[in-house]
Motif scaffolding. Sequence first.
Motif, PDB file in Angstrom:
ATOM      1  N   GLU A  57       0.950  -1.103  -0.272  1.00 32.08           N
ATOM      2  CA  GLU A  57       0.125   0.092  -0.305  1.00 32.08           C
ATOM      3  C   GLU A  57       0.980   1.710   0.312  1.00 32.08           C
ATOM      4  O   GLU A  57       1.724   1.111   0.870  1.00 32.08           O
ATOM      5  CB  GLU A  57      -1.087   0.273   0.805  1.00 32.08           C
ATOM      6  CG  GLU A  57      -1.870  -1.131   1.291  1.00 32.08           C
ATOM      7  CD  GLU A  57      -2.900  -1.231   2.441  1.00 32.08           C
ATOM      8  OE1 GLU A  57      -3.232   0.102   3.326  1.00 32.08           O
ATOM      9  OE2 GLU A  57      -3.922  -1.693   1.943  1.00 32.08           O
ATOM     10  N   GLU A  70       2.201   0.074   3.721  1.00 37.12           N
ATOM     11  CA  GLU A  70       2.932  -0.898   4.846  1.00 37.12           C
ATOM     12  C   GLU A  70       2.580  -1.803   3.168  1.00 37.12           C
ATOM     13  O   GLU A  70       2.297  -1.943   2.284  1.00 37.12           O
ATOM     14  CB  GLU A  70       1.973  -0.807   5.923  1.00 37.12           C
ATOM     15  CG  GLU A  70       0.302  -1.101   4.328  1.00 37.12           C
ATOM     16  CD  GLU A  70      -1.294  -1.635   6.124  1.00 37.12           C
ATOM     17  OE1 GLU A  70      -0.796  -1.647   7.282  1.00 37.12           O
ATOM     18  OE2 GLU A  70      -1.745  -1.405   5.955  1.00 37.12           O
ATOM     19  N   ASN A  72       0.236  -5.738   2.716  1.00 33.80           N
ATOM     20  CA  ASN A  72      -0.669  -6.602   3.624  1.00 33.80           C
ATOM     21  C   ASN A  72      -0.562  -8.070   3.297  1.00 33.80           C
ATOM     22  O   ASN A  72      -0.221  -8.776   2.068  1.00 33.80           O
ATOM     23  CB  ASN A  72      -1.896  -6.148   3.039  1.00 33.80           C
ATOM     24  CG  ASN A  72      -2.452  -5.598   4.258  1.00 33.80           C
ATOM     25  OD1 ASN A  72      -2.204  -4.910   5.795  1.00 33.80           O
ATOM     26  ND2 ASN A  72      -2.867  -4.068   3.278  1.00 33.80           N
ATOM     27  N   GLN A  76      -6.956  -9.024  -0.513  1.00 37.92           N
ATOM     28  CA  GLN A  76      -7.357  -8.478   0.560  1.00 37.92           C
ATOM     29  C   GLN A  76      -8.912  -8.563  -0.285  1.00 37.92           C
ATOM     30  O   GLN A  76      -8.719  -8.713  -1.124  1.00 37.92           O
ATOM     31  CB  GLN A  76      -7.025  -6.615   0.246  1.00 37.92           C
ATOM     32  CG  GLN A  76      -5.733  -7.099   0.958  1.00 37.92           C
ATOM     33  CD  GLN A  76      -5.438  -5.064   0.641  1.00 37.92           C
ATOM     34  OE1 GLN A  76      -5.119  -4.307  -0.336  1.00 37.92           O
ATOM     35  NE2 GLN A  76      -5.613  -4.306   1.937  1.00 37.92           N
TER      36      GLN A  76
END
Length: 446
Positions: A57, A70, A72, A76
Motif C-alpha cells: 500500500e 505497509e 499486507n 485483500q
Amino acid sequence: GNAIHLGERECSAQRRYQKVMEESPSPFLDAASRQRMGEAAVMAARAIDYRNAGTVEFIVNGDGGFYFMEINTRLQVEHPVTEMVTGLDLVEWQLRVAAGEPLPALSVPSHGHAIEVRLYAEDPEREFLPGSGRIERLRLPTTQPNVRVDSGVIEGDLVSVHYDPMIAKLIVHGADRGEALAKMADALADCEVVGPSSNVAFLERLIRHPRVRAGNIHTGYLDQHLDEVLPTPLPPSAAHLALTASVALLADERQAMQQAHRSSEPDSPWAIADGWRLGHASYRLLGLAHRGERYQLTCHGSAGNYCIEWAAEQLTVEAAQVAGHWLSARVNGVALRVRAHADSASVFIHDGEHRLRMARVHPFHFGEDEVAHTGNRVLAPMPGKLIVLRVTAGDRVEPGQEVAVMEAMKMELSLKAPRAGTVAQVRVAVGEFVDADIALIVLEDA
C-alpha cells in the motif's frame, strides 16, 4: 526467486478509513507513475524475500508523489478487481506458488477497467450503524462474464452483531471506466435487501457523484462531504405511486387468476380481481406505506389500464405489463419502464436512478404505532450491552439529550431523548444485554 506486480488498485473512496469502492486501474496515475509504483512494490517484496501473494500500500499526494505505507501479507477484500483486469485467479496462484510452481510471466497485461463496491447491512441515515437481523428478501445481480457477485449469505440468513455485516461484494468489468461505472449502476439497481438496513442506495449515489465519476477523490473526501452522497429521503412522486400501484394491481390480478385456475370453476367471472360490483363503478382500494406515511389509493380498471386517485391527484395508467423484472406503462401519456416486483407484503420499483419500496397495508387497518404517539420511547438501535444510564424515573429530559450509552460491535452508541418530557420507566440496567428495537426508556405521555 521471481517477483511480479499485477498493477494497482485505487482505494481512495473511504469512510472512516474503511474502503467503500475500489477500482483498477487508478484514474489518478499516469503510465510513468504506474511503472515506478510497480517497481517499488517488487523491490519491497524482494527486499524481504517475500513468498506469497501480497498487497503493498502506498499513499499518493496531489502532485503524484507516492510513499510506502505497509505490506499486507495476504489477499485483500478487493482482490477480485485485480482478477477481473488480469484474468488470473489469485487464490489458485497462491496455491501454485506454495506448491513450488514458477510465476506466470515477468509481467501480466491489464485489460479494461474493473470496479468493486461492498454491500453492507448498515444504515447510512443513522451514521452507518451496523445492521442485524434476518434477511427477509435478498436480490443480487445475476452473475455474468463481466458481473461478479461474491456473497456468503442467502435469503433467510441472520446477520449477526458478532461478525462483519458485509452481505456481498459486487465487481464489474468494462472496456473502459465509463462502461464499468454504467455496469455497476445496473448491478446496484438489481440489488434489494429487506430486513436489516443496507447501504445500496448510498452506493448508487456514490458512483454517480461528479467527483467519483471524474476520478478526483481523496481519502478524506467522503467524511468531509458525506451529505453529498447520503440518500435524500423524499416522498414518492405521483408517477412513482402510479407505477407502484400498477405493479401491485397486476400482481393481485395474476394471483387471483392462478387461484381461479386451481378452483372447480376456473372460468368464473367472480374470480377476476377487477373490483366489479353490481350497479356501481368498479374500484379497488390499495393501501401503501413509506417511511411511516400511509397512502390510500382508489384504483379503477384492470388488466394494465387503470385510473388511480390519490389525494387531489388523478393518474391514468395505460398498457401496464410486467415482463421478467421490468414494468412498462404509460402514465398520463408518458412511457415509462422500471425494474419492478410485488408480493403480498411490499412493492419495489427502480427507475434507474431512484429506488422505492413501499409496504402493503390494509386500507382500513391502522396499527398501534400509526394511531398513537410513538415519540415516547428510546429503543435499542441494535443488539448490544447497556454501559451507561444517565436518567432515572421522574427525571426531566430535553430533545436530543443523551439518556444512555450502548456498546455494540466495538462501537459506543449514544441514545437520545426523542422529545422533551419526564421519564416514566427505565426498563434496563447497566451491564444488561438487550435485543434490537427493545424499549429501554419510556417517557410519560405528552
